[in-house]
Write an enzyme that holds these catalytic residues in place. Structure first.
Site, PDB file in Angstrom:
ATOM      1  N   CYS A  61       0.845  -1.200   0.000  1.00  7.47           N
ATOM      2  CA  CYS A  61       0.000   0.000   0.000  1.00  7.47           C
ATOM      3  C   CYS A  61       0.884   1.255   0.000  1.00  7.47           C
ATOM      4  O   CYS A  61       1.851   1.332   0.751  1.00  7.47           O
ATOM      5  CB  CYS A  61      -0.906  -0.003   1.227  1.00  7.47           C
ATOM      6  SG  CYS A  61      -2.015   1.422   1.259  1.00  7.47           S
ATOM      7  N   CYS A  65       0.429   4.929   6.910  1.00  7.52           N
ATOM      8  CA  CYS A  65      -0.182   4.747   8.238  1.00  7.52           C
ATOM      9  C   CYS A  65       0.786   3.979   9.148  1.00  7.52           C
ATOM     10  O   CYS A  65       1.121   2.812   8.860  1.00  7.52           O
ATOM     11  CB  CYS A  65      -1.503   3.995   8.103  1.00  7.52           C
ATOM     12  SG  CYS A  65      -2.539   4.617   6.751  1.00  7.52           S
ATOM     13  N   CYS A  68       0.343   0.285  10.321  1.00  6.73           N
ATOM     14  CA  CYS A  68      -0.155  -0.729   9.385  1.00  6.73           C
ATOM     15  C   CYS A  68       0.919  -1.627   8.771  1.00  6.73           C
ATOM     16  O   CYS A  68       1.860  -1.151   8.124  1.00  6.73           O
ATOM     17  CB  CYS A  68      -0.954  -0.066   8.273  1.00  6.73           C
ATOM     18  SG  CYS A  68      -1.760  -1.291   7.216  1.00  6.73           S
ATOM     19  N   CYS A 105     -16.802  -8.771   5.387  1.00  7.09           N
ATOM     20  CA  CYS A 105     -16.103  -7.504   5.152  1.00  7.09           C
ATOM     21  C   CYS A 105     -14.849  -7.755   4.330  1.00  7.09           C
ATOM     22  O   CYS A 105     -13.988  -8.544   4.718  1.00  7.09           O
ATOM     23  CB  CYS A 105     -15.687  -6.869   6.471  1.00  7.09           C
ATOM     24  SG  CYS A 105     -17.038  -6.680   7.622  1.00  7.09           S
ATOM     25  N   CYS A 136     -19.747  -5.735   3.317  1.00  4.57           N
ATOM     26  CA  CYS A 136     -19.006  -4.570   3.794  1.00  4.57           C
ATOM     27  C   CYS A 136     -17.682  -4.527   3.045  1.00  4.57           C
ATOM     28  O   CYS A 136     -17.110  -5.579   2.740  1.00  4.57           O
ATOM     29  CB  CYS A 136     -18.757  -4.693   5.296  1.00  4.57           C
ATOM     30  SG  CYS A 136     -17.759  -3.345   5.954  1.00  4.57           S
ATOM     31  N   CYS A 196     -19.485   2.484   8.549  1.00  2.00           N
ATOM     32  CA  CYS A 196     -18.742   1.827   9.626  1.00  2.00           C
ATOM     33  C   CYS A 196     -17.489   2.668   9.829  1.00  2.00           C
ATOM     34  O   CYS A 196     -16.652   2.751   8.932  1.00  2.00           O
ATOM     35  CB  CYS A 196     -18.386   0.397   9.210  1.00  2.00           C
ATOM     36  SG  CYS A 196     -17.262  -0.427  10.351  1.00  2.00           S
ATOM     37  N   ARG A 268     -18.012  -2.163  17.824  1.00  2.00           N
ATOM     38  CA  ARG A 268     -17.277  -3.411  17.597  1.00  2.00           C
ATOM     39  C   ARG A 268     -15.994  -3.482  18.409  1.00  2.00           C
ATOM     40  O   ARG A 268     -15.159  -2.579  18.353  1.00  2.00           O
ATOM     41  CB  ARG A 268     -16.952  -3.610  16.114  1.00  2.00           C
ATOM     42  CG  ARG A 268     -16.236  -4.938  15.871  1.00  2.00           C
ATOM     43  CD  ARG A 268     -16.046  -5.260  14.406  1.00  2.00           C
ATOM     44  NE  ARG A 268     -17.314  -5.351  13.731  1.00  2.00           N
ATOM     45  CZ  ARG A 268     -17.623  -4.675  12.624  1.00  2.00           C
ATOM     46  NH1 ARG A 268     -16.748  -3.888  12.065  1.00  2.00           N
ATOM     47  NH2 ARG A 268     -18.793  -4.816  12.069  1.00  2.00           N
TER      48      ARG A 268
END
Ligand code: SAM
Ligand code: DTB
Ligand code: SF4
Length: 354
Positions: A61, A65, A68, A105, A136, A196, A268
């Site tokens: 990616c 972040c 991550c 998801c 999702c 979400c 969640r």
């Protein structure tokens, strides 16, 4: 059901930071009593919704972040995978359904989906929906047009986290702004997809930042239907790998306050469960968490074994939340499966490294 102050005037979206900070300062038992009382007014207190995650495109990616394992900036030893074939996704979705999940998801390590990705993504949504599951996705930033396309395909929820307070955000991510995230949430909401959105705690933020995150979420024009509270999974190779572990009670306080601020949302108990014992799980459910990810893994990191989760549910008298609406229509299912078959097998793998 709309979680907005127009449809339900008892819901608030005008929380001040100092009000929420005051909740964090309450004695633990007073806070939990308040959260549990509110929880009971809006939900069956002994019911927990099960979602299953699948990484449909893993690693490489371009975003930075700091938490991550999938960012291409950090060496985490992750095996990069191209976009999965639609059939492969559907096999995993069927397993998830067989294991009791009601929502599937799908997550991709993208900054945002590209035009060439959309037909595959749309087929995945249609196929998973045809299996009778809620759908999702979490694919990064979405434009208004992409959101509408996904809504048309049958996407029920879109996950896009604010991650932390506006003030702390720049310490964690520099490649997209807080306002970029809010824009995506607005696009998703306007397209008619359920939102979400939550965040991560344990990234070195202060209590004020945790309060700031919850204020941002609760003051959205409509509360997110689903609010994931992730405990940082400290992955070797990421800049946050050696971050100090957040005190368990501060984690529970965050869940309790999410419940108080967003009474009709599913909260969640999200990433980080592998490191939590049964007592902490039980406390999180008492504080108002009523959804978890269960299955083989999160996106790239481990989850507790599903039978361990179910054994705890039995001990606590918790049952799995049933699907609220019947998702499956036989005629539509047949049409969707026919459509899926039209996609040639050899087109299902392609390079989607960025
Ligand atoms: N790439 C897309 C994006 O960031 O919008 C979707 C996938 S991304 C992995 C989804 C969410 O997972 C992130 O927003 C973050 O909140 C959460 N996440 C990622 N790594 C995590 C970690 N190590 N611990 C806890 N949560 C994490
Ligand atoms: C969310 O809030 N947490 C999930 C889901 N939404 C996509 C992801 C957690 C990822 C944890 C690290 C990993 O497994 O890669
Ligand atoms: Fe990870 Fe998503 Fe950030 Fe990419 S955008 S580094 S996948 S959290």
């Amino acid at each position: 059901m709309m979680r907005d102050t127009v449809k339900n005037p008892t819901l608030r979206n005008n929380w001040t930071l100092s009000e929420v900070q005051a909740l964090f300062e309450l004695p633990f038992n007073d806070l939990l009593f308040q959260a549990q009382s509110i929880h009971r007014q809006h939900f069956d207190p002994n019911s927990v919704q099960l979602s299953t995650l699948l990484s449909i495109k893993t690693g490489a990616c371009p975003e930075d972040c700091k938490y991550c394992p999938q960012s291409n900036r950090y060496d985490t030893g992750l095996t990069v995978e191209k976009l999965l074939a639609v059939e492969k996704v559907l096999v995993e979705a069927q397993h998830a359904k067989d294991s009791g999940a009601t929502r599937f998801c799908m997550g991709a390590a993208w900054r945002s989906p590209k035009k060439k990705d959309m037909p595959y993504i749309v087929s995945m949504v249609q196929g998973v929906k045809a299996l009778g599951l809620e759908t999702c996705m979490t694919l990064g930033m979405l434009t208004s047009a992409q959101s509408k396309e996904l809504n048309k395909a049958g996407l029920d929820y879109y996950n896009h986290n604010l991650d932390t307070s506006r003030e702390y955000y720049g310490e964690v991510i520099t490649t997209r702004t807080y306002d970029d995230r809010l824009d995506t949430l607005e696009n998703v909401r306007q397209a008619g997809i359920k939102v979400c959105s939550g965040g991560i705690v344990g990234m070195g933020e202060t209590q004020k930042d945790r309060a700031g995150l919850l204020v941002q979420l609760a003051n959205l024009p409509t509360h997110p239907e689903s609010v994931p509270i992730n405990m940082l999974v400290r992955v070797e190779g990421t800049p946050l790998a050696n971050e100090e572990i957040l005190d368990s009670f501060d984690f529970i306080r965050t869940i309790a306050i999410a419940r108080i601020l967003m009474p009709e949302s599913h909260v969640r108990l999200s990433a980080g469960r592998e490191e939590m014992n049964e007592e902490l799980h039980a406390l999180a459910y008492f504080a108002g968490a009523n959804s978890i990810f269960c299955g083989k893994k999160l996106l790239t990191t481990a989850l507790p074994a599903a039978d361990k989760d179910m054994a705890l549910f039995d001990r606590l008298g918790i049952k799995k939340e049933a699907l609220q609406v019947e998702q499956c229509d036989d005629q539509v299912e047949g049409q969707l499966l026919d459509q899926l078959q039209l996609i040639e097998n050899d087109k299902h793998f392609y390079s989607a490294a960025n």
